[in-house]
Design a protein around this motif. Structure first.
Motif, PDB file in Angstrom:
ATOM      1  N   ILE A   1       0.835  -1.201   0.000  1.00 48.57           N
ATOM      2  CA  ILE A   1       0.000   0.000   0.000  1.00 48.57           C
ATOM      3  C   ILE A   1       0.867   1.247   0.000  1.00 48.57           C
ATOM      4  O   ILE A   1       0.596   2.219  -0.698  1.00 48.57           O
ATOM      5  CB  ILE A   1      -0.937   0.015   1.229  1.00 48.57           C
ATOM      6  N   LYS A   2       1.952   1.214   0.783  1.00 47.45           N
ATOM      7  CA  LYS A   2       2.863   2.354   0.861  1.00 47.45           C
ATOM      8  C   LYS A   2       4.259   1.861   1.174  1.00 47.45           C
ATOM      9  O   LYS A   2       4.444   0.958   1.988  1.00 47.45           O
ATOM     10  CB  LYS A   2       2.399   3.342   1.938  1.00 47.45           C
ATOM     11  N   ASN A   3       5.239   2.440   0.522  1.00 44.78           N
ATOM     12  CA  ASN A   3       6.633   2.080   0.762  1.00 44.78           C
ATOM     13  C   ASN A   3       7.494   3.310   0.507  1.00 44.78           C
ATOM     14  O   ASN A   3       7.978   3.539  -0.605  1.00 44.78           O
ATOM     15  CB  ASN A   3       7.068   0.928  -0.143  1.00 44.78           C
ATOM     16  N   ALA A   4       7.639   4.147   1.543  1.00 44.62           N
ATOM     17  CA  ALA A   4       8.411   5.386   1.399  1.00 44.62           C
ATOM     18  C   ALA A   4       8.833   5.909   2.759  1.00 44.62           C
ATOM     19  O   ALA A   4       8.133   5.699   3.768  1.00 44.62           O
ATOM     20  CB  ALA A   4       7.582   6.451   0.668  1.00 44.62           C
ATOM     21  N   ASP A   5       9.997   6.566   2.796  1.00 40.02           N
ATOM     22  CA  ASP A   5      10.488   7.233   4.008  1.00 40.02           C
ATOM     23  C   ASP A   5      10.571   6.286   5.205  1.00 40.02           C
ATOM     24  O   ASP A   5      10.230   6.648   6.334  1.00 40.02           O
ATOM     25  CB  ASP A   5       9.610   8.437   4.350  1.00 40.02           C
ATOM     26  N   GLY A   6      11.030   5.058   4.962  1.00 37.31           N
ATOM     27  CA  GLY A   6      11.192   4.107   6.055  1.00 37.31           C
ATOM     28  C   GLY A   6       9.899   3.541   6.602  1.00 37.31           C
ATOM     29  O   GLY A   6       9.895   2.902   7.665  1.00 37.31           O
ATOM     30  N   TYR A   7       8.789   3.766   5.883  1.00 37.54           N
ATOM     31  CA  TYR A   7       7.478   3.276   6.333  1.00 37.54           C
ATOM     32  C   TYR A   7       6.893   2.375   5.253  1.00 37.54           C
ATOM     33  O   TYR A   7       6.815   2.752   4.082  1.00 37.54           O
ATOM     34  CB  TYR A   7       6.531   4.442   6.604  1.00 37.54           C
ATOM     35  N   ILE A   8       6.497   1.153   5.649  1.00 36.42           N
ATOM     36  CA  ILE A   8       5.891   0.195   4.718  1.00 36.42           C
ATOM     37  C   ILE A   8       4.548  -0.259   5.285  1.00 36.42           C
ATOM     38  O   ILE A   8       4.444  -0.630   6.460  1.00 36.42           O
ATOM     39  CB  ILE A   8       6.797  -1.036   4.502  1.00 36.42           C
ATOM     40  N   GLU A   9       3.538  -0.221   4.450  1.00 35.46           N
ATOM     41  CA  GLU A   9       2.225  -0.760   4.821  1.00 35.46           C
ATOM     42  C   GLU A   9       1.786  -1.702   3.715  1.00 35.46           C
ATOM     43  O   GLU A   9       1.932  -1.407   2.525  1.00 35.46           O
ATOM     44  CB  GLU A   9       1.199   0.349   5.010  1.00 35.46           C
ATOM     45  N   ALA A  10       1.263  -2.867   4.102  1.00 40.51           N
ATOM     46  CA  ALA A  10       0.872  -3.868   3.103  1.00 40.51           C
ATOM     47  C   ALA A  10      -0.341  -4.649   3.582  1.00 40.51           C
ATOM     48  O   ALA A  10      -0.635  -4.713   4.787  1.00 40.51           O
ATOM     49  CB  ALA A  10       2.035  -4.816   2.831  1.00 40.51           C
ATOM     50  N   ARG A  11      -1.042  -5.230   2.613  1.00 35.47           N
ATOM     51  CA  ARG A  11      -2.134  -6.172   2.880  1.00 35.47           C
ATOM     52  C   ARG A  11      -1.661  -7.547   2.426  1.00 35.47           C
ATOM     53  O   ARG A  11      -1.182  -7.712   1.298  1.00 35.47           O
ATOM     54  CB  ARG A  11      -3.404  -5.789   2.116  1.00 35.47           C
TER      55      ARG A  11
END
Length: 444
Positions: free
Chosen positions: A389-399
């Motif tokens: 879902i998001k992969n930027a600035d040391g932050y990753i969110e996934a389903r």
């Protein structure tokens, strides 16, 4: 998880015989790898302190034959490694929650190392009876070699032609060395303090955790934690050392940095016996999965095979030096180290504060077979079960696909979270769940 047993066949017997007043013990060896299959003998020579060695081997056997969890006792096959002027005997309790290792150092043996390698021996009743009968003035000759296991005494002969090396032992070897590598020395007890400590261990099967601390010049156990105390789960497991208490010169106590597990190293000068305890009696080392995070990046099989051909049993393993000498990136060497660990090829010596190499029979496919969470993470990737879902600035969110549900995985810096039951129950203390592993592998 499917059970993976290693069937080990022996062509000749290991023997314990008495000849002209000398006890001669010859331990069989086996190997899956062709380069060591035909080695008839790894070591042959005398034991300089037969009585103490026998007491330590009996203690090791006591560990192997014990169980403190749901798994009934029944194993009796310590692993023996010979090489680099020392011999190591090691094994786990049947519940896999206690690890023990006897290091016979250079002064404990007087003989010749003809080769290096690792074997599996059976400590059955005739062997134990023979070790129990060893006297202080007796001589004992130790040999590591041949291809079957048998024990001969005046009372008879026992032959073991085939043994099964439990897969949970290899998984335990994987996990325990990571715990050991993260340990620090906390206390050092002299002979009198050791006796006083063991006299204070509660009788019977005591539930709950205890804390070892120093008050004045004594070491005491308490159910209440205090500053600088060492947590000891399943305190009754310490009684496994009772048979060698009169012989201990000093006892060094170590604790893992997270306060989960502890180790007790009995030092006898020419030999050392290490007893490592899992966090609790109901938790075995084999189920921890704490090596998985270092296995996200794949390494060629040839690299693992190459290191196995390069190193000898008990040889110190220095990944930094290997990286420099072979022009391998340090991060990739960490992954290679994890791959070696994942099939039980690395141990850890607390005294030397360094890994050592252990030659075991192995096949590359066991890396996945012995690490089902890694296997399932790779399956999630192959079936496109991970959506970033998001992969930027040391932050990753996934389903990530689960059983009839999609889990949310969030990775921020060194911290990671998942909505699955595994993460909820263990909070990362027993390794990463397959969902976090899959996300890290995809984003790596």
């Amino acid at each position: 998880m499917a059970t993976v047993d290693l069937e080990l066949a022996y062509a000749k017997n290991s023997t314990l015989v008495q000849k002209s007043g000398i006890q001669q013990l010859v331990l069989s060896h086996q190997a899956e790898l062709p380069e060591i299959t035909n080695v008839p003998c790894f070591f042959w020579g005398s034991i300089t302190d037969p009585l103490l060695t026998s007491k330590c081997l009996l203690t090791l056997s006591k560990v192997v034959r014990s169980s403190f969890g749901p798994m009934p006792p029944g194993l009796r096959d310590p692993i023996v490694s010979a090489g680099t002027d020392q011999i190591r005997f090691e094994g786990f309790s049947s519940c896999n929650g206690v690890y023990a290792r006897l290091d016979l150092l250079e002064d404990a043996i007087d003989g010749e190392f003809l080769a290096s390698g690792t074997t599996n021996v059976d400590f059955n009743e005739p062997m134990l009876n023979a070790l129990n009968a060893v006297k202080k003035t007796e001589k004992m000759v130790l040999g590591v070699g041949s291809k079957e296991v048998s024990v001969s005494t005046d009372k008879g002969k026992v032959t073991e032609k085939k043994v099964t090396l439990p897969p949970r032992w290899i998984k335990g070897l994987t996990s325990v060395q990571l715990y050991l590598a993260g340990m620090e020395e906390k206390f050092r007890l002299n002979k009198i303090q050791v006796i006083q400590l063991f006299q204070s261990i509660p009788k019977g099967n005591t539930k709950g955790e205890f804390y070892l601390t120093k008050r004045a010049n004594r070491f005491v156990l308490s159910p209440i934690a205090s500053k600088d105390s060492v947590r000891v789960g399943g305190i009754q497991r310490l009684r496994l050392l009772e048979g060698i208490l009169p012989y201990i010169d000093s006892l060094i106590v170590y604790q893992e940095s997270g306060g989960e597990s502890s180790s007790f190293v009995a030092d006898f000068g020419k030999m050392r016996l290490t007893l490592s305890l899992s966090p609790d009696s109901y938790r075995g080392f084999s189920g921890e999965g704490n090596v998985l995070e270092n296995m996200i990046q794949a390494v060629p099989d040839e690299w693992v095979m190459g290191v196995n051909s390069l190193l000898k049993s008990n040889e110190l393993f220095d990944p930094t030096l290997l990286s420099i000498e072979n022009d391998v990136d340090f991060d990739l060497m960490d992954t290679l180290t994890a791959s070696l660990s994942s099939i039980g090829l690395l141990g850890y010596d607390l005294h030397q504060n360094q890994h050592y190499y252990r030659r075991l029979p192995f096949k590359m496919e066991r890396i996945l077979a012995l690490n089902p969470r890694l296997k399932n993470a790779k399956k999630l990737l192959s079936t496109e079960g991970v959506e970033l879902i998001k992969n930027a600035d040391g932050y990753i969110e996934a389903r990530v696909e689960g059983s009839g549900v999609k889990h949310t995985v969030i990775i921020q810096g060194e911290q990671s979270r998942c909505t699955c039951d595994w993460f909820t129950n263990h909070q990362g203390k027993r390794g990463l769940c397959k969902h976090i592993l899959a996300v890290k592998m995809l984003s790596n």
